[in-house]
Design an enzyme around this catalytic site. Sequence first.
Site, PDB file in Angstrom:
ATOM      1  N   LYS A  83       0.812  -1.222   0.000  1.00 57.85           N
ATOM      2  CA  LYS A  83       0.000   0.000   0.000  1.00 57.85           C
ATOM      3  C   LYS A  83       0.847   1.274   0.000  1.00 57.85           C
ATOM      4  CE  LYS A  83      -3.586  -0.550  -0.414  1.00 57.85           C
ATOM      5  NZ  LYS A  83      -4.259  -0.895  -1.694  1.00 57.85           N
ATOM      6  N   GLY A  85       2.014   2.496  -3.107  1.00 52.44           N
ATOM      7  CA  GLY A  85       2.067   2.915  -4.498  1.00 52.44           C
ATOM      8  C   GLY A  85       2.475   1.804  -5.437  1.00 52.44           C
ATOM      9  N   THR A  86       2.326   0.569  -5.007  1.00 50.95           N
ATOM     10  CA  THR A  86       2.781  -0.596  -5.775  1.00 50.95           C
ATOM     11  C   THR A  86       2.119  -0.692  -7.142  1.00 50.95           C
ATOM     12  OG1 THR A  86       3.008  -1.756  -3.648  1.00 50.95           O
ATOM     13  CG2 THR A  86       3.148  -3.076  -5.664  1.00 50.95           C
ATOM     14  N   HIS A 153       7.818  -7.088  -2.362  1.00 48.70           N
ATOM     15  CA  HIS A 153       7.782  -6.322  -1.110  1.00 48.70           C
ATOM     16  C   HIS A 153       9.015  -6.646  -0.263  1.00 48.70           C
ATOM     17  CE1 HIS A 153       3.854  -4.783  -1.902  1.00 48.70           C
ATOM     18  NE2 HIS A 153       3.187  -5.876  -1.617  1.00 48.70           N
ATOM     19  N   ARG A 174       6.222   5.588   0.826  1.00 45.97           N
ATOM     20  CA  ARG A 174       5.083   6.464   1.110  1.00 45.97           C
ATOM     21  C   ARG A 174       5.137   6.840   2.585  1.00 45.97           C
ATOM     22  NH1 ARG A 174      -1.310   4.721   0.244  1.00 45.97           N
ATOM     23  NH2 ARG A 174      -2.199   6.831   0.338  1.00 45.97           N
ATOM     24  N   SER A 182      -3.945   2.831   5.034  1.00 45.12           N
ATOM     25  CA  SER A 182      -4.322   2.095   3.831  1.00 45.12           C
ATOM     26  C   SER A 182      -4.122   0.591   4.011  1.00 45.12           C
ATOM     27  CB  SER A 182      -3.503   2.601   2.641  1.00 45.12           C
ATOM     28  OG  SER A 182      -3.955   2.031   1.438  1.00 45.12           O
ATOM     29  N   TYR A 240       6.345   8.735  -2.880  1.00 41.94           N
ATOM     30  CA  TYR A 240       4.973   8.765  -3.369  1.00 41.94           C
ATOM     31  C   TYR A 240       4.410  10.184  -3.395  1.00 41.94           C
ATOM     32  CZ  TYR A 240      -0.044   7.520  -3.447  1.00 41.94           C
ATOM     33  OH  TYR A 240      -1.379   7.417  -3.751  1.00 41.94           O
ATOM     34  N   ARG A 306      -8.353   2.768  -3.492  1.00 40.81           N
ATOM     35  CA  ARG A 306      -9.173   3.392  -2.461  1.00 40.81           C
ATOM     36  C   ARG A 306      -9.255   4.901  -2.697  1.00 40.81           C
ATOM     37  NH1 ARG A 306      -9.097   5.328   2.930  1.00 40.81           N
ATOM     38  NH2 ARG A 306      -6.829   5.467   2.925  1.00 40.81           N
ATOM     39  N   LYS A 307      -8.284   5.677  -2.181  1.00 39.85           N
ATOM     40  CA  LYS A 307      -8.311   7.133  -2.337  1.00 39.85           C
ATOM     41  C   LYS A 307      -7.044   7.692  -2.974  1.00 39.85           C
ATOM     42  CE  LYS A 307     -11.407   8.412   1.476  1.00 39.85           C
ATOM     43  NZ  LYS A 307     -11.507   9.242   2.722  1.00 39.85           N
TER      44      LYS A 307
END
Length: 350
Positions: A83, A85-86, A153, A174, A182, A240, A306-307
């Site tokens: 979470k 920016g992958t 990851h 990020r 997130s 990010y 999501r956002k």
Amino acid sequence: MAIAQSTEEENCSDDAPPQVDETLNGECKELLLTLPRARGWRTPHIFLFQGFWCQPKEIQAIISFQRHYVPRDSDAILSTLPKAGTTWLKALTFAVVNRGRYAHHYHDHEHQHPLLVSNPHDLVPFFEYKAYAGSDGAPDLSGLPDPRLFGTHMPYHVLEAPTAGRCKIVYICRNPFDMFVSQWMYLNKVKPEWLPEVPLDEAFEMFRSGAVGFGPFWSHVLGYWKASRERPDRVLFMKYEEMKEDIVSHLKRLASFLGYPFTAEEEEGGVVEGLAELCSFEKMKELEVNKSGRSIMDFENKNLFRKAEVGDWVNYLSPAMEQQLSKVLEEKLGGSGLEFKISPGLPVGQ
């Protein structure tokens, strides 16, 4: 054969023996018995393996990767924490290195650009969730065309030996406040139904202690940060929040690092802006392929979007939580030169 639900529920306790997953090979099962463990968000337990926390199936895949991956100089490995920016990084990189092949396919309905009909995780497979996710040994990746793009990851120190200093590594970090929120919201959506949700305050303490997937956070980011300063020709470190502010200049930076710089004609013709639009959160979220389907294991693609906002964490974390996490970051990142913008105009770290 999966173990019975009742057995897994009993194993949620930190004091219970680690769960036995029959899809794991014998070596991995034996290894788990020797590793420190903690409560997981999406699995009953996570384990401390090679200096970071991860799930049993991830451990099995990482061992396979370390033994069998044969790097090429043209390979590019895209690394992030979950979470961070992958999906965006995968889309941007695929678009950059393949732009010659698909230059006229943005609006060609007969020959659509792959990013319009495929999820980025299908185009850039994860080492630990796809390429090496099986329990039956080493996959044959030799037939994949150059440039081969992979996602992971894994921390930098885990990649270092298998890659042998050959391929390029791109890392996006990020700010941990937004990333934590997130992660927490995503993992509560994709966890098994029988596993209870982790309340926000409990999840926060787990994150702050470092005992979360691929954590501790500070170790992960510092590994890539230091590598990027020592080997800037091999490791590209991007943030990010800065990419959100100026994606065009960062897309140029990414392309140059990978060996696919934009020509003057491309820049004048708006190619950079076109690729940025193609890979934008708003564009990807509205594509049908990203509203349905499952590109990472059995997780629905719709939960990947999501956002993508900077500073949304203020709607979830209390002032006390902000102070506690800020203190940890100042202690762990102090003197490194690395800082994060946790909301528009407010950095933390250094």
